[in-house]
Design a protein around this motif. Structure first.
Motif, PDB file in Angstrom:
ATOM      1  N   VAL A 277       0.840  -1.204   0.000  1.00 59.10           N
ATOM      2  CA  VAL A 277       0.000   0.000   0.000  1.00 59.10           C
ATOM      3  C   VAL A 277       0.871   1.248   0.000  1.00 59.10           C
ATOM      4  CG1 VAL A 277      -1.756   1.307   1.255  1.00 59.10           C
ATOM      5  CG2 VAL A 277      -1.915  -1.186   1.145  1.00 59.10           C
ATOM      6  N   GLU A 278       1.900   1.243   0.837  1.00 58.77           N
ATOM      7  CA  GLU A 278       2.768   2.420   0.955  1.00 58.77           C
ATOM      8  C   GLU A 278       3.496   2.739  -0.344  1.00 58.77           C
ATOM      9  OE1 GLU A 278       3.616   1.688   5.729  1.00 58.77           O
ATOM     10  OE2 GLU A 278       5.092   1.083   4.222  1.00 58.77           O
ATOM     11  N   LEU A 279       3.830   1.709  -1.126  1.00 57.22           N
ATOM     12  CA  LEU A 279       4.505   1.933  -2.400  1.00 57.22           C
ATOM     13  C   LEU A 279       3.641   2.750  -3.352  1.00 57.22           C
ATOM     14  CD1 LEU A 279       6.877   1.394  -4.337  1.00 57.22           C
ATOM     15  CD2 LEU A 279       5.756  -0.761  -4.959  1.00 57.22           C
ATOM     16  N   GLN A 280       2.326   2.623  -3.229  1.00 64.08           N
ATOM     17  CA  GLN A 280       1.433   3.398  -4.087  1.00 64.08           C
ATOM     18  C   GLN A 280       1.266   4.828  -3.566  1.00 64.08           C
ATOM     19  OE1 GLN A 280       1.054   1.106  -6.399  1.00 64.08           O
ATOM     20  NE2 GLN A 280       1.631  -0.504  -4.918  1.00 64.08           N
ATOM     21  N   LEU A 281       1.435   5.019  -2.247  1.00 57.28           N
ATOM     22  CA  LEU A 281       1.157   6.314  -1.621  1.00 57.28           C
ATOM     23  C   LEU A 281       2.384   7.203  -1.436  1.00 57.28           C
ATOM     24  CD1 LEU A 281      -1.239   5.149   1.267  1.00 57.28           C
ATOM     25  CD2 LEU A 281      -1.876   5.982  -1.006  1.00 57.28           C
ATOM     26  N   PHE A 282       3.564   6.591  -1.352  1.00 54.81           N
ATOM     27  CA  PHE A 282       4.782   7.339  -1.042  1.00 54.81           C
ATOM     28  C   PHE A 282       5.845   7.093  -2.108  1.00 54.81           C
ATOM     29  CE2 PHE A 282       2.723   6.658   3.057  1.00 54.81           C
ATOM     30  CZ  PHE A 282       2.858   7.890   3.691  1.00 54.81           C
ATOM     31  N   GLU A 283       6.874   7.916  -2.045  1.00 60.96           N
ATOM     32  CA  GLU A 283       8.019   7.709  -2.919  1.00 60.96           C
ATOM     33  C   GLU A 283       9.275   8.230  -2.232  1.00 60.96           C
ATOM     34  OE1 GLU A 283       8.033   7.852  -7.430  1.00 60.96           O
ATOM     35  OE2 GLU A 283       8.779   9.853  -6.910  1.00 60.96           O
ATOM     36  N   GLY A 284      10.323   7.399  -2.239  1.00 58.86           N
ATOM     37  CA  GLY A 284      11.593   7.803  -1.658  1.00 58.86           C
ATOM     38  C   GLY A 284      12.403   8.645  -2.620  1.00 58.86           C
ATOM     39  N   LEU A 285      13.615   8.919  -2.242  1.00 54.00           N
ATOM     40  CA  LEU A 285      14.516   9.645  -3.136  1.00 54.00           C
ATOM     41  C   LEU A 285      14.705   8.879  -4.436  1.00 54.00           C
ATOM     42  CD1 LEU A 285      17.114  10.675  -0.431  1.00 54.00           C
ATOM     43  CD2 LEU A 285      15.599  12.246  -1.661  1.00 54.00           C
ATOM     44  N   THR A 286      14.675   7.552  -4.343  1.00 50.36           N
ATOM     45  CA  THR A 286      14.741   6.689  -5.519  1.00 50.36           C
ATOM     46  C   THR A 286      13.509   5.795  -5.553  1.00 50.36           C
ATOM     47  OG1 THR A 286      15.975   4.981  -4.322  1.00 50.36           O
ATOM     48  CG2 THR A 286      17.271   6.641  -5.529  1.00 50.36           C
ATOM     49  N   ARG A 287      13.284   5.181  -6.708  1.00 52.56           N
ATOM     50  CA  ARG A 287      12.200   4.210  -6.879  1.00 52.56           C
ATOM     51  C   ARG A 287      12.775   3.059  -7.693  1.00 52.56           C
ATOM     52  NH1 ARG A 287       6.689   5.299  -6.329  1.00 52.56           N
ATOM     53  NH2 ARG A 287       5.316   3.650  -7.124  1.00 52.56           N
ATOM     54  N   LEU A 288      12.454   1.841  -7.354  1.00 51.75           N
ATOM     55  CA  LEU A 288      12.983   0.696  -8.086  1.00 51.75           C
ATOM     56  C   LEU A 288      12.254   0.531  -9.420  1.00 51.75           C
ATOM     57  CD1 LEU A 288      13.444  -1.982  -5.275  1.00 51.75           C
ATOM     58  CD2 LEU A 288      15.093  -0.306  -6.127  1.00 51.75           C
ATOM     59  N   ASP A 289      13.030   0.212 -10.463  1.00 50.67           N
ATOM     60  CA  ASP A 289      12.425  -0.011 -11.769  1.00 50.67           C
ATOM     61  C   ASP A 289      12.051  -1.481 -11.926  1.00 50.67           C
ATOM     62  OD1 ASP A 289      14.759  -1.425 -12.375  1.00 50.67           O
ATOM     63  OD2 ASP A 289      15.610   0.175 -13.621  1.00 50.67           O
ATOM     64  N   ALA A 290      11.665  -1.874 -13.126  1.00 51.78           N
ATOM     65  CA  ALA A 290      11.193  -3.238 -13.366  1.00 51.78           C
ATOM     66  C   ALA A 290      12.273  -4.287 -13.168  1.00 51.78           C
ATOM     67  CB  ALA A 290      10.608  -3.345 -14.778  1.00 51.78           C
ATOM     68  N   LYS A 291      13.547  -3.868 -13.161  1.00 50.95           N
ATOM     69  CA  LYS A 291      14.651  -4.783 -12.899  1.00 50.95           C
ATOM     70  C   LYS A 291      15.190  -4.627 -11.479  1.00 50.95           C
ATOM     71  CE  LYS A 291      16.224  -5.251 -17.679  1.00 50.95           C
ATOM     72  NZ  LYS A 291      17.383  -5.127 -18.620  1.00 50.95           N
ATOM     73  N   ASP A 292      14.414  -3.936 -10.625  1.00 50.91           N
ATOM     74  CA  ASP A 292      14.766  -3.713  -9.225  1.00 50.91           C
ATOM     75  C   ASP A 292      16.040  -2.901  -9.058  1.00 50.91           C
ATOM     76  OD1 ASP A 292      12.708  -5.143  -7.525  1.00 50.91           O
ATOM     77  OD2 ASP A 292      13.268  -6.735  -8.912  1.00 50.91           O
ATOM     78  N   GLN A 293      16.313  -2.053 -10.033  1.00 50.59           N
ATOM     79  CA  GLN A 293      17.439  -1.137  -9.936  1.00 50.59           C
ATOM     80  C   GLN A 293      16.925   0.253  -9.572  1.00 50.59           C
ATOM     81  OE1 GLN A 293      20.798  -2.230 -10.250  1.00 50.59           O
ATOM     82  NE2 GLN A 293      19.556  -4.078 -10.059  1.00 50.59           N
ATOM     83  N   PRO A 294      17.650   0.993  -8.731  1.00 49.92           N
ATOM     84  CA  PRO A 294      17.168   2.315  -8.315  1.00 49.92           C
ATOM     85  C   PRO A 294      17.174   3.307  -9.466  1.00 49.92           C
ATOM     86  CG  PRO A 294      19.403   1.925  -7.513  1.00 49.92           C
ATOM     87  CD  PRO A 294      18.928   0.637  -8.104  1.00 49.92           C
TER      88      PRO A 294
END
Length: 531
Positions: free
Chosen positions: A57-74
């Protein structure tokens, strides 16, 4: 009407009654995603939450300085760029000028400083605090040895945050995508510190969606966050998430068109769902294994440990006992992690370190002084109460009896007692599992460098190899060091890997544009409905 269909409809009606209102009916062109959430979130405070449903749920509501892409890379998140000092110790993050909270307030560097200091605050005792320990003096502050002013977190201006680390941490950008590193709205939290994250009127986020309704233990509703810096990439207009901890209920919701997606369908339904084209399997960064107490006889002899590991059939276990589309494990680090130096999967390039060879197992046991198991002191396998844990233990117990001629006693304990027994070293062999906290092999490799590890394992050579991987920014060097460290673990026979976890889920074919992280989270930022 078939019995199965009748049961499904009954479950669906029960769910609707629990929600108070039914899930909305969507037209062919309406961008609404209905995800059946597997548990009521205990909290949506990123500093407090520890379970996957909350993190999702938090992933949809918040965002850090980075976000992981489809390959789990920042990749870029709330920060539009960053600089890293040549020694790898100082990161300077530049926040987006158009980064805003869902209430329209600007997201500032001070919000990150406030959130991180709050997560580390020893008086609040948040379980996630350890994730921030790479920051200079973070552990000392959390252990009340230093004050908050000593932390390596410095606001240079509203849009610039400087972070100093204890030592080079090549995966630090991965960490900044983790929920413990999310910012929180300082004004909102300060005004209602105990309950801000449980009330939709005060649950302010900076992510692609905002929460609009929360019927506790019933349903969550979201809308596109029109204040989000990348709102143009968000295609869904809203989301409706019914909540149920029943696998059968969630599956019934999907099959009766009351939801579009759910995780962990009942194992007995996998074959049918697969034939229907509804079952998907995503990598999940976890390993189920048995850990040996390397200080307790006769498991203090590495040849005994390796004999036990050689004498089981993982393929048979997965096929006949475990099922659920799990994968036999022959190493420690689970698949799904990319080596940035080679762009290859860390597991695939490292290969297997465990083999299955009954003849070699017998030879090892004889070399340890116990030919055909004769004279071997009693061994007990400890596991926490659970049908699957019991079934796996019984199957392995029989393999050891058939292949090595030894009898192993099984003991189960309630989870809380079991975890304490394992932590205190009150076992010979114990069930264990590990799921990564961040998308880097170090999330596995530092487990057995920790002096309090469950195996009571301490190898100075292993520790030096892992320290080398932790102290360099050179990805080629650090990845090779972790491959070397993994080999040492198996040369020493520290663990008996059984299977790699996976994430089975059911989805309608018209749901597009989402991706599952190996950390067990689905990112719906760019998801859309295509009917």
């Amino acid at each position: 009407m078939s019995y199965k269909k009748l049961i499904g409809l009954m479950l669906m009606m029960v769910m609707i009654l629990l929600l108070g209102v039914g899930c909305s009916k969507t037209s062919n062109n309406e961008q609404v995603l209905r995800y059946a959430l597997e548990a009521e979130p205990a909290t949506l405070d990123p500093a407090k939450s520890t379970a996957i449903p909350e993190s999702l749920v938090e992933l949809q509501l918040f965002e850090g300085l980075t976000r992981l892409d489809a390959k789990d890379q920042p990749t870029l998140g709330a920060a539009e760029k960053w600089d890293v000092s040549s020694d790898g110790l100082t990161y300077t993050f530049y926040l987006r000028s158009n980064a805003k909270w869902s209430n329209g307030d600007p997201v500032t560097a001070a919000d990150f400083e406030f959130a991180w200091k709050r997560a580390l605050n020893p008086e609040l005792a948040f379980e996630n605090a350890y994730m921030l320990f790479p920051i200079k003096n973070a552990q000392a502050y959390n252990e009340k040895k230093l004050g908050a002013d000593a932390l390596g977190i410095k606001v240079l201006n509203d849009h610039t945050l400087e972070v100093t680390l204890e030592k080079p941490t090549a995966y630090f950008l991965n960490l900044t995508a983790f929920h413990a590193f999310y910012p929180v709205n300082q004004k909102t939290v300060a005004a209602n510190p105990d309950n801000w994250a449980n009330d939709v009127t005060t649950l302010i986020g900076n992510g692609p969606f905002k929460i609009t309704n929360w019927v506790h233990s019933g349903q969550l509703q979201f809308a596109k966050n029109d204040q989000y810096w990348d709102v143009a990439a968000v295609k869904l207009s809203k989301m409706e998430w019914p909540i149920s901890d029943s696998q059968s209920t969630r599956l019934a919701l999907v099959e009766n068109n009351q939801a579009d997606m759910m995780v962990e369908p009942p194992v007995v339904e996998h074959d049918r769902l697969n034939q229907a084209g509804l079952l998907k399997i995503s990598p999940y960064l976890g390993t189920y294994y048995y850990v040996f107490n390397t200080q307790k006889a006769p498991l203090d002899n590495p040849k005994v440990r390796k004999a036990l590991a050689l004498a089981i059939s993982r393929e048979s276990l997965v096929k006949n006992v475990i099922k659920g589309s799990k994968k036999p494990a022959y190493s420690w680090v689970a698949p799904g992690l990319i080596n940035p130096a080679t762009n290859k999967d860390f597991r695939e390039e490292g290969g297997n370190y465990e083999v299955e060879d009954v003849a070699l197992a017998k030879k090892m046991l004889a070399e340890a002084g116990y030919p055909e198991g004769k004279g071997l002191p009693p061994i007990t396998l400890l596991f926490n109460t659970g049908e699957m844990h019991k079934s796996i233990a019984e199957a392995i117990q029989e393999m050891w009896k058939q292949n090595l001629g030894i009898s192993v006693t099984l003991t189960n304990q309630e989870s809380k007692v079991f975890l304490e027994s394992r932590h205190q070293g009150e076992f010979q062999i114990a069930r264990a599992s590990w799921v990564g906290d961040y998308a880097d092999p170090m999330t596995f490799m530092d487990v057995f460098k920790d002096p309090t590890n469950d195996a009571k394992y301490n190898n100075p050579v292993y520790n030096r190899v892992i320290e080398q991987a932790q102290s360099t920014m050179d990805q080629k060097v650090r990845m090779q060091a972790m491959h070397d460290g993994e080999k040492i673990l198996f040369d020493d026979g520290v663990i008996l890997p059984i299977y790699y976890t996976t994430q089975p889920f059911v989805t309608k074919p018209y749901v597009k544009g989402y991706f599952w992280s190996v950390l067990g989270l689905a990112d719906f930022k760019t998801a859309f409905i295509e009917k």
